[in-house]
Scaffold this motif. Sequence first.
Motif, short mmCIF file in Angstrom:
data_model
loop_
_atom_site.label_atom_id
_atom_site.label_comp_id
_atom_site.label_asym_id
_atom_site.label_seq_id
_atom_site.Cartn_x
_atom_site.Cartn_y
_atom_site.Cartn_z
N ALA A 181 4.09 3.91 12.80
CA ALA A 181 5.01 2.92 13.47
C ALA A 181 6.24 2.63 12.75
O ALA A 181 6.07 2.50 11.45
CB ALA A 181 4.42 1.69 13.88
N GLU A 182 7.52 2.85 13.29
CA GLU A 182 8.61 2.72 12.91
C GLU A 182 8.95 1.09 12.64
O GLU A 182 9.19 0.69 13.81
CB GLU A 182 9.65 3.38 13.21
N LEU A 183 9.11 0.52 11.63
CA LEU A 183 9.45 -0.92 11.32
C LEU A 183 10.83 -1.10 11.80
O LEU A 183 11.39 -1.87 12.09
CB LEU A 183 8.82 -1.58 10.01
N PHE A 184 11.65 -0.49 10.82
CA PHE A 184 13.16 -0.26 10.80
C PHE A 184 13.48 1.13 10.66
O PHE A 184 12.79 2.04 10.60
CB PHE A 184 13.65 -1.20 9.55
N ASN A 185 14.77 1.24 10.74
CA ASN A 185 15.37 2.57 10.70
C ASN A 185 14.88 3.38 9.37
O ASN A 185 15.04 3.12 8.61
CB ASN A 185 16.74 2.54 10.78
N ASN A 186 13.96 4.45 9.82
CA ASN A 186 13.38 5.25 8.99
C ASN A 186 12.12 4.82 7.88
O ASN A 186 11.83 5.48 6.81
CB ASN A 186 14.64 5.97 7.96
N LEU A 187 11.84 3.49 8.27
CA LEU A 187 10.96 3.06 7.50
C LEU A 187 9.66 2.81 8.26
O LEU A 187 9.93 2.32 9.47
CB LEU A 187 11.29 1.45 6.94
N TYR A 188 8.37 3.12 7.91
CA TYR A 188 7.19 3.22 8.80
C TYR A 188 6.37 2.94 8.04
O TYR A 188 6.16 2.65 6.78
CB TYR A 188 6.97 4.70 8.81
N ILE A 189 5.36 2.28 8.72
CA ILE A 189 4.07 1.81 8.30
C ILE A 189 2.94 2.70 9.14
O ILE A 189 2.92 2.90 10.08
CB ILE A 189 3.80 0.31 8.52
N GLY A 190 1.63 2.96 8.41
CA GLY A 190 0.81 3.54 9.25
C GLY A 190 -0.66 3.64 8.41
O GLY A 190 -0.90 2.90 7.47
#
Length: 265
Positions: A181-190
């Motif tokens: 999932a994209e938290l912020f622009n270009n930053l992801y958690i998974g």
Amino acid sequence: MRQQHTLIYRISSIACMLFFCVFVNAQNDSIVDTTDDSKTIKLKYGLRIGGDIGKLTRSFLDDDYSGFEIMADYRLKEKLYIAGEIGFEEKNTVNDYLDITTKGSYIKGGVDFNMYQNWLDMDNMIYAGFRVGASTFSHDLNNYTVYSIDQYWEPQFTSSTKQELTGLTAFWAEIILGMKAELFNNLYIGLNVQLKVSVSQTIPNNFDNIYIPGFGKTYDSSGIGVGYSYFLAYRIPLYKKTKQSKPAEFTKPDKESRPTPRNRP
């Protein structure tokens, strides 16, 4: 005379209503439909790099474990990604009969397929993946006890002499299910879960591999392993591709396909 004025008034009113209806209908037919039946979406392409925060957290909380993993993926097509992981693990296994330290590095490579249909410019994933993994590792056999069936007449043999078993390798395949999932622009958690099947491994003399870096616990050499990871990742944006999407809700139906009013009794 009054009746004539009333009749003229009614005729004028009906004429005005008919003129208004014809005018509105003409306006509807003459107005150009400016609703675009397609949506332009920018798909991000770039190298996404991250780290397994689960292994780092476990390294701080578990005295018998230390390790890290770096993951990366690159978008080939809209839903297809090439992906891989590289890492290092050191695990100390202690039970009633064994004290052994396993350490080594591993690498995994394969593909991920996104099964989630994003809305507009969202960039999330629910994906299935496949990996081929390889590991090089060693065991430090700190002490062990040989179990004896006849414990009354013969005491169990115990050895505290440290033995080093080096040059070991293992290969396996794994299936992955996960989400990003994209938290912020270009930053992801998974996070993901992994089901692993051993293909081949080097087995030391008179000993079985208890733990294999990258593969995990061997469950008494059954050849089946499981794993999980949760991570943070950042995509290095390289370029974007334009995609034309035509969702049904944005498409104006043709006149021929419009439903006809029901006949009233």
